[in-house]
Design a protein around this motif. Sequence first.
Motif, mmCIF file in Angstrom:
data_model
loop_
_atom_site.group_PDB
_atom_site.id
_atom_site.type_symbol
_atom_site.label_atom_id
_atom_site.label_comp_id
_atom_site.label_asym_id
_atom_site.label_seq_id
_atom_site.Cartn_x
_atom_site.Cartn_y
_atom_site.Cartn_z
ATOM 1 N N VAL A 17 0.830 -1.205 0.000
ATOM 2 C CA VAL A 17 0.000 0.000 0.000
ATOM 3 C C VAL A 17 0.867 1.259 0.000
ATOM 4 O O VAL A 17 0.599 2.206 -0.730
ATOM 5 C CB VAL A 17 -0.960 0.008 1.208
ATOM 6 C CG1 VAL A 17 -1.614 1.379 1.385
ATOM 7 C CG2 VAL A 17 -2.041 -1.060 1.037
ATOM 8 N N PHE A 40 -8.307 7.291 1.452
ATOM 9 C CA PHE A 40 -8.236 6.308 0.355
ATOM 10 C C PHE A 40 -7.393 5.106 0.768
ATOM 11 O O PHE A 40 -7.769 3.955 0.571
ATOM 12 C CB PHE A 40 -7.602 6.942 -0.893
ATOM 13 C CG PHE A 40 -8.598 7.636 -1.772
ATOM 14 C CD1 PHE A 40 -9.569 6.919 -2.456
ATOM 15 C CD2 PHE A 40 -8.556 9.017 -1.919
ATOM 16 C CE1 PHE A 40 -10.486 7.557 -3.268
ATOM 17 C CE2 PHE A 40 -9.473 9.661 -2.722
ATOM 18 C CZ PHE A 40 -10.435 8.943 -3.395
ATOM 19 N N LYS A 41 -6.232 5.422 1.344
ATOM 20 C CA LYS A 41 -5.320 4.344 1.757
ATOM 21 C C LYS A 41 -5.960 3.519 2.867
ATOM 22 O O LYS A 41 -5.762 2.301 2.942
ATOM 23 C CB LYS A 41 -3.990 4.932 2.236
ATOM 24 C CG LYS A 41 -3.185 5.599 1.125
ATOM 25 C CD LYS A 41 -2.663 4.584 0.121
ATOM 26 C CE LYS A 41 -1.698 5.230 -0.873
ATOM 27 N NZ LYS A 41 -1.511 4.412 -2.077
ATOM 28 N N ILE A 43 -9.076 2.832 3.167
ATOM 29 C CA ILE A 43 -9.994 1.882 2.524
ATOM 30 C C ILE A 43 -9.200 0.749 1.874
ATOM 31 O O ILE A 43 -9.562 -0.427 1.973
ATOM 32 C CB ILE A 43 -10.887 2.608 1.488
ATOM 33 C CG1 ILE A 43 -11.857 3.545 2.217
ATOM 34 C CG2 ILE A 43 -11.654 1.612 0.624
ATOM 35 C CD1 ILE A 43 -12.674 4.437 1.304
ATOM 36 N N GLU A 44 -8.096 1.099 1.236
ATOM 37 C CA GLU A 44 -7.256 0.059 0.611
ATOM 38 C C GLU A 44 -6.787 -0.959 1.650
ATOM 39 O O GLU A 44 -6.836 -2.166 1.417
ATOM 40 C CB GLU A 44 -6.013 0.685 -0.041
ATOM 41 C CG GLU A 44 -6.267 1.243 -1.418
ATOM 42 C CD GLU A 44 -4.956 1.538 -2.168
ATOM 43 O OE1 GLU A 44 -3.917 0.950 -1.821
ATOM 44 O OE2 GLU A 44 -4.998 2.363 -3.092
ATOM 45 N N ILE A 47 -9.751 -3.192 2.764
ATOM 46 C CA ILE A 47 -10.199 -4.177 1.773
ATOM 47 C C ILE A 47 -9.124 -5.236 1.541
ATOM 48 O O ILE A 47 -9.432 -6.431 1.428
ATOM 49 C CB ILE A 47 -10.603 -3.480 0.460
ATOM 50 C CG1 ILE A 47 -11.820 -2.602 0.731
ATOM 51 C CG2 ILE A 47 -10.921 -4.499 -0.617
ATOM 52 C CD1 ILE A 47 -12.270 -1.811 -0.452
ATOM 53 N N ALA A 48 -7.879 -4.808 1.495
ATOM 54 C CA ALA A 48 -6.800 -5.786 1.326
ATOM 55 C C ALA A 48 -6.779 -6.760 2.507
ATOM 56 O O ALA A 48 -6.556 -7.961 2.336
ATOM 57 C CB ALA A 48 -5.454 -5.075 1.184
ATOM 58 N N GLU A 50 -9.383 -7.562 4.385
ATOM 59 C CA GLU A 50 -10.552 -8.448 4.236
ATOM 60 C C GLU A 50 -10.250 -9.571 3.254
ATOM 61 O O GLU A 50 -10.574 -10.741 3.484
ATOM 62 C CB GLU A 50 -11.772 -7.649 3.757
ATOM 63 C CG GLU A 50 -12.352 -6.724 4.828
ATOM 64 C CD GLU A 50 -13.552 -5.915 4.330
ATOM 65 O OE1 GLU A 50 -14.365 -5.506 5.152
ATOM 66 O OE2 GLU A 50 -13.663 -5.688 3.099
ATOM 67 N N GLU A 51 -9.610 -9.211 2.121
ATOM 68 C CA GLU A 51 -9.321 -10.226 1.104
ATOM 69 C C GLU A 51 -8.279 -11.225 1.606
ATOM 70 O O GLU A 51 -8.416 -12.426 1.412
ATOM 71 C CB GLU A 51 -8.820 -9.561 -0.183
ATOM 72 C CG GLU A 51 -9.920 -8.800 -0.904
ATOM 73 C CD GLU A 51 -9.616 -8.594 -2.380
ATOM 74 O OE1 GLU A 51 -8.429 -8.620 -2.756
ATOM 75 O OE2 GLU A 51 -10.581 -8.384 -3.142
ATOM 76 N N LYS A 56 -14.944 -10.132 6.702
ATOM 77 C CA LYS A 56 -15.640 -8.894 6.350
ATOM 78 C C LYS A 56 -15.724 -8.053 7.617
ATOM 79 O O LYS A 56 -16.164 -8.544 8.658
ATOM 80 C CB LYS A 56 -17.041 -9.258 5.837
ATOM 81 C CG LYS A 56 -17.792 -8.126 5.211
ATOM 82 C CD LYS A 56 -17.371 -7.894 3.766
ATOM 83 C CE LYS A 56 -17.829 -6.510 3.337
ATOM 84 N NZ LYS A 56 -16.939 -5.878 2.391
ATOM 85 N N THR A 59 -19.521 -2.145 9.802
ATOM 86 C CA THR A 59 -19.428 -0.689 9.936
ATOM 87 C C THR A 59 -18.933 -0.272 11.321
ATOM 88 O O THR A 59 -18.040 0.549 11.454
ATOM 89 C CB THR A 59 -20.804 -0.068 9.640
ATOM 90 O OG1 THR A 59 -21.221 -0.504 8.343
ATOM 91 C CG2 THR A 59 -20.730 1.449 9.643
ATOM 92 N N LEU A 62 -15.268 -0.971 11.743
ATOM 93 C CA LEU A 62 -14.454 -0.018 10.990
ATOM 94 C C LEU A 62 -14.378 1.322 11.716
ATOM 95 O O LEU A 62 -13.328 1.959 11.764
ATOM 96 C CB LEU A 62 -15.041 0.184 9.587
ATOM 97 C CG LEU A 62 -14.889 -1.012 8.645
ATOM 98 C CD1 LEU A 62 -15.723 -0.811 7.390
ATOM 99 C CD2 LEU A 62 -13.416 -1.190 8.280
#
Lengths: 80, 638
Positions: A17, A40-41, A43-44, A47-48, A50-51, A56, A59, A62
């Motif tokens: 990232v 933005f970062k 969120i990256e 999501i990274a 989570e993957e 998951k 809210t 987070l």
Amino acid sequence: MTEPEIYAALTEIFADVFMRDDLVLNASLTAKDVPGWDSFKQIEIVIATEERFDIKLHTRELDRLQNVGDLVAVVASKKG
Amino acid sequence: MTQLHWLPEDSGWRGRLKALRTTPVTNPEAAWVEAMALANLRVDFVRTNALDETMRTIFGSQPPTGTGTKPVRLAMLGSCTMAHLHGAIRVAGLRRGIWIDIYENNFGQYWQELADPSSDLHRFKPNVVLLALDAHHLAAGLSANFEQADGDAAVEEQLNRIRECWRLAREAFKCPVIHQTAIQVHPDLMGNNESRLPGSAARVVTAINQQLRPLAEQDGVDLLAIDSRAARDGVAAWFDVGLWHRAKQEITPAAAPMFGDMVGRILAALQGRSAKCLVLDLDNTLWGGVIGDDGMDGIVLGQGSPLGEGYTAFQNYARDLSRRGIILAVCSKNDETNAVEPFESHPEMVLKRSDIACFVANWTDKANNIKNIAAELNIGLDSLVFVDDNPVERALIRQELPMVAVPEVTDDPISFLRAVSDAGYFESLAITDEDRARTAQYQGRRAAEALRASATDMDSYLRGLEMVMATRRFDTVGLQRTVQLINKTNQFNLTTRRYTEEDVVGIMQSNRAFGLQLRLIDRFVDNGIIAICIGKMIDDGDTPGEDLLIDTWLMSCRVLGRQVEPTTLNLIAEQAQKLGAKRLIGEYLPTKKNGMVKNHYEKLGFDVVETREDGSSRAILDLASFTPAPTFITIQEG
């Protein structure tokens, strides 16, 4: 999954990232400590994460994230 | 699945990116090539953005020279957050060797900016516009208690608004317009029969997506069909409702690489840069087993086994591709006799020998064979996609011929089909009659080659071909092919000027210029449009109205040695004289690839009047003393 394993995986994610292989993660690390860690970062990273762990984040989870320690804790709670 | 699963992984990716980022750039072209290579490896959204940031650090806002493609200035117009998608679009361009600059309208103001000539959008001067209206935006103002008439009016109003945007973009920028369909993100209120509720957001978005398709066709707008893609992947792979509430991102960053790649495919197709030919291995690619060892009875293919059906399905897919214009070739390590046998006599073979335009089975290495296939078909190596189940062969081709697309597959034949279709190598915006006839064309050309081998001298060979050149001014029917040739032809291309559809339409409408599309038909085959010329009168300077500049002259290499060049000159001279020209001005602008036409004008009797340091030159032909050269080609107008 142990805490060191989670840290190791997150270190990989952070390296991609922020394009830095010198970042050492610790529980108290926050967005203020890393140049370029904006929304933005953020969120990256989420999501990274989570993957990577096939989870998951909800809210409320987070919203509670304040530092890397919080992220590790929420991953551990789902993969523990 | 939104991963770019057809791209191979490289465990050294992060190290290579670091090297690219930290090494001072002494050679920008080499940096571009390495960045392209990194973009062609498996990247997720995080790495995609990392590569994009690195590119922008290296190159800033200036495209590197020598990319050989036309830089794209893409305007993304929409009303939700899309900035997180820019990197993935730029990297998808990079993957195809295309530099992309992106402009996104200020928050929600796409309509105002389109209509206002002093807006940032107009200052940006896009050469492609992507209208990306999200589903929430399209469904704004609906209510579940709408009567049928209200619901229909809502659909109608959105469609009108969309078409108005297309029109405004077209008029302002004279460039291609892409419209992004909307992902189905709204929950059902009724259920299976949601379409019966006029004011349902889900119903309205579906209706808009459906009714847009014929309108886009009618208005010449290309679709970015993310609704179809999301339906395949599952909407959840594209849309994360939590993220929508958090950041107003209707497309999740996780899907950004796939989204960007889909945009990249269309941008490449607009430049005529989609792949043209599928090169297939045989053993364990088109059938299970090794024909040389297992024999006709031993190979696995067709009904009766799941594996055999997998190979059949892949063959069916390849045949369908060929029926819509993709050339098929075979490249196999085999004795040719063994390799051909299943095509001729195995009852379960879907592909026949006649479906294969170029069949290479020998024991030479595949890199050389693939080069020969490209040479025989007269297409660039970057037009080839090579499918082989053997990882060693794939690695060899990626190493030796990085411009050839080699999808990553497993040993399961269903992965071949999925890789080729998901990768979008063959993205096409329209289907032409030429596409449908292509394999027959390549076979006819082989027959012509055979005639050449048997004819005793050149004249009797050329006479024996019974060539007819059908000549037409540029027209809307041939527009697609004209643009394709202008943007794809590298070798026989005097000036390598790239033009969009709108540019070509501009030439059609000018009365001080002409564009010619030339088709060559011989005894064996209709070669299709093989040459394009654009002439423009020079109406300023010292001798206004006397000189005609040959702005563009390009030809397909497959008709070299057929006297097409002098025949074309005769036609150019005739058109120029009609416009009152006294002289023809020919230019040669050198590129890496067009060395073959360096002396083109000299050979045709022009006087070279100027040669510059960069190798470019200018030549003049006096039309008063010009006599058309006799050729064996008959001219047919219209």
